[in-house]
Each structure stands twice: as structure tokens, then as C-alpha cells.
Design a protein around this motif. Structure first.
Motif, PDB file in Angstrom:
ATOM      1  N   LYS A  29      40.673  28.179  44.541  1.00 39.10           N
ATOM      2  CA  LYS A  29      39.942  28.977  43.553  1.00 39.10           C
ATOM      3  C   LYS A  29      40.619  30.316  43.320  1.00 39.10           C
ATOM      4  CE  LYS A  29      35.252  27.152  44.361  1.00 39.10           C
ATOM      5  NZ  LYS A  29      33.896  27.499  44.837  1.00 39.10           N
ATOM      6  N   ILE A  30      41.034  30.938  44.431  1.00 40.90           N
ATOM      7  CA  ILE A  30      41.708  32.241  44.298  1.00 40.90           C
ATOM      8  C   ILE A  30      43.009  32.094  43.538  1.00 40.90           C
ATOM      9  CG2 ILE A  30      42.860  34.067  45.607  1.00 40.90           C
ATOM     10  CD1 ILE A  30      40.765  33.611  47.820  1.00 40.90           C
ATOM     11  N   ALA A  31      43.781  31.043  43.891  1.00 39.90           N
ATOM     12  CA  ALA A  31      45.046  30.809  43.215  1.00 39.90           C
ATOM     13  C   ALA A  31      44.834  30.572  41.718  1.00 39.90           C
ATOM     14  CB  ALA A  31      45.772  29.618  43.844  1.00 39.90           C
ATOM     15  N   LYS A  32      43.761  29.844  41.408  1.00 45.41           N
ATOM     16  CA  LYS A  32      43.457  29.569  40.013  1.00 45.41           C
ATOM     17  C   LYS A  32      43.098  30.850  39.263  1.00 45.41           C
ATOM     18  CE  LYS A  32      40.730  26.357  37.212  1.00 45.41           C
ATOM     19  NZ  LYS A  32      39.701  25.283  37.252  1.00 45.41           N
ATOM     20  N   ARG A  33      42.340  31.743  39.914  1.00 46.44           N
ATOM     21  CA  ARG A  33      41.967  33.006  39.278  1.00 46.44           C
ATOM     22  C   ARG A  33      43.178  33.914  39.098  1.00 46.44           C
ATOM     23  NH1 ARG A  33      37.139  32.564  42.555  1.00 46.44           N
ATOM     24  NH2 ARG A  33      38.084  33.908  44.168  1.00 46.44           N
ATOM     25  N   VAL A  34      44.056  33.919  40.128  1.00 47.64           N
ATOM     26  CA  VAL A  34      45.275  34.732  40.034  1.00 47.64           C
ATOM     27  C   VAL A  34      46.159  34.241  38.890  1.00 47.64           C
ATOM     28  CG1 VAL A  34      47.438  35.326  41.199  1.00 47.64           C
ATOM     29  CG2 VAL A  34      45.272  35.424  42.443  1.00 47.64           C
ATOM     30  N   LYS A  35      46.297  32.925  38.785  1.00 42.91           N
ATOM     31  CA  LYS A  35      47.124  32.333  37.737  1.00 42.91           C
ATOM     32  C   LYS A  35      46.566  32.647  36.359  1.00 42.91           C
ATOM     33  CE  LYS A  35      49.335  27.945  36.543  1.00 42.91           C
ATOM     34  NZ  LYS A  35      49.445  26.511  36.915  1.00 42.91           N
ATOM     35  N   LYS A  36      45.242  32.578  36.248  1.00 48.09           N
ATOM     36  CA  LYS A  36      44.585  32.863  34.986  1.00 48.09           C
ATOM     37  C   LYS A  36      44.765  34.332  34.611  1.00 48.09           C
ATOM     38  CE  LYS A  36      40.111  32.227  32.700  1.00 48.09           C
ATOM     39  NZ  LYS A  36      38.697  31.761  32.910  1.00 48.09           N
ATOM     40  N   ALA A  37      44.624  35.224  35.629  1.00 49.18           N
ATOM     41  CA  ALA A  37      44.811  36.662  35.365  1.00 49.18           C
ATOM     42  C   ALA A  37      46.251  36.967  34.956  1.00 49.18           C
ATOM     43  CB  ALA A  37      44.423  37.453  36.615  1.00 49.18           C
ATOM     44  N   TRP A  38      47.199  36.274  35.600  1.00 45.72           N
ATOM     45  CA  TRP A  38      48.610  36.485  35.276  1.00 45.72           C
ATOM     46  C   TRP A  38      48.910  36.051  33.842  1.00 45.72           C
ATOM     47  CZ3 TRP A  38      52.679  39.102  36.116  1.00 45.72           C
ATOM     48  CH2 TRP A  38      53.954  38.639  35.757  1.00 45.72           C
ATOM     49  N   ARG A  39      48.350  34.930  33.450  1.00 41.58           N
ATOM     50  CA  ARG A  39      48.555  34.460  32.067  1.00 41.58           C
ATOM     51  C   ARG A  39      47.974  35.448  31.062  1.00 41.58           C
ATOM     52  NH1 ARG A  39      46.842  28.086  32.720  1.00 41.58           N
ATOM     53  NH2 ARG A  39      48.831  27.368  33.654  1.00 41.58           N
ATOM     54  N   ARG A  40      46.791  35.995  31.400  1.00 39.55           N
ATOM     55  CA  ARG A  40      46.154  36.953  30.509  1.00 39.55           C
ATOM     56  C   ARG A  40      47.008  38.220  30.392  1.00 39.55           C
ATOM     57  NH1 ARG A  40      41.903  38.139  33.277  1.00 39.55           N
ATOM     58  NH2 ARG A  40      40.801  36.203  32.706  1.00 39.55           N
ATOM     59  N   LEU A  41      47.565  38.647  31.526  1.00 42.04           N
ATOM     60  CA  LEU A  41      48.390  39.846  31.543  1.00 42.04           C
ATOM     61  C   LEU A  41      49.635  39.655  30.688  1.00 42.04           C
ATOM     62  CD1 LEU A  41      48.885  42.676  32.686  1.00 42.04           C
ATOM     63  CD2 LEU A  41      50.035  41.592  34.633  1.00 42.04           C
ATOM     64  N   ARG A  42      50.269  38.508  30.800  1.00 38.36           N
ATOM     65  CA  ARG A  42      51.473  38.231  30.009  1.00 38.36           C
ATOM     66  C   ARG A  42      51.153  38.149  28.530  1.00 38.36           C
ATOM     67  NH1 ARG A  42      54.837  33.302  32.197  1.00 38.36           N
ATOM     68  NH2 ARG A  42      56.157  34.052  30.465  1.00 38.36           N
ATOM     69  N   ARG A  43      49.990  37.571  28.231  1.00 39.85           N
ATOM     70  CA  ARG A  43      49.591  37.457  26.834  1.00 39.85           C
ATOM     71  C   ARG A  43      49.316  38.826  26.225  1.00 39.85           C
ATOM     72  NH1 ARG A  43      45.821  34.184  27.606  1.00 39.85           N
ATOM     73  NH2 ARG A  43      44.055  35.645  27.573  1.00 39.85           N
ATOM     74  N   ASP A  44      48.682  39.704  27.004  1.00 44.27           N
ATOM     75  CA  ASP A  44      48.352  41.041  26.502  1.00 44.27           C
ATOM     76  C   ASP A  44      49.599  41.893  26.300  1.00 44.27           C
ATOM     77  OD1 ASP A  44      45.751  40.284  26.562  1.00 44.27           O
ATOM     78  OD2 ASP A  44      45.260  41.310  28.450  1.00 44.27           O
ATOM     79  N   ASN A  45      50.628  41.624  27.133  1.00 46.25           N
ATOM     80  CA  ASN A  45      51.868  42.394  27.001  1.00 46.25           C
ATOM     81  C   ASN A  45      52.778  41.799  25.932  1.00 46.25           C
ATOM     82  OD1 ASN A  45      51.061  44.146  28.972  1.00 46.25           O
ATOM     83  ND2 ASN A  45      52.054  43.009  30.648  1.00 46.25           N
TER      84      ASN A  45
END
Length: 310
Positions: free
Chosen positions: A294-310
Motif C-alpha cells: 500500500k505504501i509503495a502504491k501511494r509513493v508511486k502515485k505521488a511520484w507520478r503526480r509530481l512528475r505530471r505537475d512539473n
């Protein structure tokens, strides 16, 4: 031997045993229906059940019965003696784990048996006392488990405690032959085995309130009853060959000695404890792994969001 007769189409009892009117418990449909089924099974198996001393069980009112434990049918045979007293019913103390099985719980609960949580025995004692004080018969196995040696194991003092607290008679009882049908680690003989079984009920012992003393008295009384039952059994159905698996080592059988049986029980308890610990550890690992995913999934999701925002 005194004259005997068959009653209920199955049980052999002394002809002198008084015939009494049916108890109010004869109207409990679930429990009585179960007994009717068991009687039919016994008839199909050809079991020969002899009951001596049933007159020592009160026709009315509460009483606590203590029985030895050599086989899985013991609770049925122990309940047969009270049944000779106007179809009286017996409420057994049984380990809580049995009540956790849905189908079994569905049957045991309306029969008013008493679950025993070995981690919190006080609750079972209080429930047993309530049953007894309400006028019911309660039975337990002081050895707490089946004796692989078919000798009397060490007794727990629960019987003395319950009888004293409830102010009811403490009645000793022994069963012999049950181990020939189905016992711990033994071969099952559940077909038409024509196995003879003896049940002997003794007179109530005096309960003093000294639990350890009363427990010693109970065990000594049951030991004497067991010696008598074995002698009667051998006189009627013997002599028996040496090396029989259902016969105690002291009587020429191949059953483990009491000391050997205790070691086997200890090894079994240790194995069960290890299995419980392994299961708990496995569940903990699974829970940890699930949380990590679950943590890995949340981290991956946050990372994707960060890349998309940048």
C-alpha cells in the motif's frame, strides 16, 4: 452378577434399577432428538452398553458428574446413565474451540453445553454453577483430555470447586471400552464392531471445600471404580490377548505407559503452540507485506503526480 435387562432397546442395566417417570427435560426436542439419533447409530454399530449404578444419579435437582476420559465417545456413554433416570439430560463442559465450529455450535448451543476457555476458566465455572443451581446435571472430565495410556491422568480441581460452590453432589463415574471404538491416535472402529462398553456410577463423594483434598478423594474413588469395571469387563468378555492397543500396559496391552503418554501429550502441546506461533508470524508477515504494498502504491502515485505537475 445380578439379573440384567435391556431398556430403551439398547442399554443393559440391573433389573433392580427403579423405573421412574420422565423428567421435564424429556421435552427438550433438539437434545432428545440427538439422543434418538445416537441410539440408532449404536444399534447399527452393535454396541453393547452396560450401565451399573445409575440409581446414584438423582432423579431431580442438580448434580456434578466426573468421568474418566479414554475415547471420543465418552461424553455419549457418560450421558447414558442419567438418561436411565427418566431421560435426564447432561450438560458437558467442553473446550471453547469446539463451539467455534459453526455446525457444531448450532447443535451444542440449544443443548445448553458449557464452553470452556482454558485461558479464562472462571467463566466456565460460573456457567456450570448456574446450570447446577437451576437443577440441571453437568458433567466434566477431570483429566481435561483423553488419556492415551487409558489410566487416570492427573486431575484438575475444577470438579471439586464447582460442586462446592454450587452445593450439589459430586458423583464419580467411569467408562471402559470406549477406547476400543475411537481414541486419540488409535484406529477408528466406527462400523459394526459389536464392542462392549461398561459404565459404572459411584455414590456421591463428600465435598469439604478443600479442593485439593476433594480432588484426591475423587481420583481415588474413580480409580477403585475403574478397577472394578475392568474386572467385570474381563470376567464377561475376556480373557484378552496380550499386546492389544486398547489395553493399558500394566494389564499386558501395548498402550503407552502413563509416563510415556504424558511425554507424548507434552510434545503435542509444544507442536500446537509452535504451529500457533508460526501461523501468527505468517499472518504478521502478510499484514506487513500488504501494508508495504500500500505504501509503495501511494509513493508511486505521488511520484507520478509530481512528475505530471512539473
Amino acid at each position: 452378577m445380578e439379573a440384567m435387562e435391556i431398556r430403551e432397546g439398547l442399554f443393559r442395566v440391573p433389573a433392580s434399577l427403579p423405573k421412574v417417570d420422565r423428567h421435564a427435560e424429556a421435552g427438550e426436542r433438539v437434545y432428545q432428538g440427538f439422543i434418538h439419533l445416537i441410539k440408532r447409530v449404536f444399534q447399527l454399530q452393535g454396541l453393547k452398553v452396560t450401565i451399573v449404578g445409575a440409581e446414584n444419579i438423582p432423579q431431580f435437582g442438580g448434580a456434578l458428574m466426573a468421568c474418566n476420559h479414554t475415547g471420543y465417545y465418552d461424553f455419549i456413554f457418560a450421558g447414558a446413565a442419567p438418561y436411565m433416570r427418566g431421560h435426564r439430560l447432561t450438560r458437558f463442559l467442553a473446550k471453547k474451540e469446539i463451539f467455534d465450529i459453526p455446525v457444531v455450535k448450532w447443535l451444542l448451543k440449544p443443548m445448553k453445553h458449557v464452553p470452556v476457555d482454558r485461558a479464562a476458566g472462571a467463566g466456565a465455572i460460573n456457567s456450570a454453577v448456574e446450570h447446577l443451581q437451576s437443577g440441571r446435571l453437568v458433567a466434566l472430565f477431570p483429566e481435561a483430555t483423553i488419556s492415551r495410556s487409558f489410566e487416570l491422568r492427573e486431575f484438575k480441581n475444577g470438579a471439586a470447586r464447582i460442586a462446592h460452590q454450587a452445593r450439589v453432589p459430586l458423583i464419580p463415574m467411569v467408562v471402559w471400552g470406549s477406547q476400543r471404538i475411537w481414541t486419540k491416535g488409535g484406529v477408528k472402529h466406527l462400523g459394526r464392531s459389536n464392542t462392549p462398553v461398561y459404565v459404572r456410577v459411584g455414590q456421591a463423594i463428600e465435598v469439604t471445600g478443600d479442593w485439593d483434598k476433594d480432588t484426591r478423594t475423587l481420583k481415588q474413588t474413580m480409580s477403585e471404580l475403574l478397577d472394578q469395571v475392568r474386572a467385570d469387563y474381563a470376567a464377561e468378555y475376556g480373557p484378552f490377548d496380550n499386546g492389544l492397543e486398547w489395553m493399558p500396559a500394566a494389564l499386558g496391552g501395548s498402550a503407552p505407559t502413563l509416563e510415556e503418554a504424558n511425554r507424548m501429550d507434552e510434545a503435542e502441546r509444544a507442536a500446537r503452540q509452535q504451529a500457533r506461533e508460526d501461523k501468527a508470524l505468517y499472518r504478521a508477515h502478510r499484514a506487513t507485506a500488504k501494508e508495504e504494498r500500500k505504501i509503495a502504491k501511494r509513493v508511486k502515485k505521488a511520484w507520478r503526480r509530481l512528475r505530471r505537475d512539473n
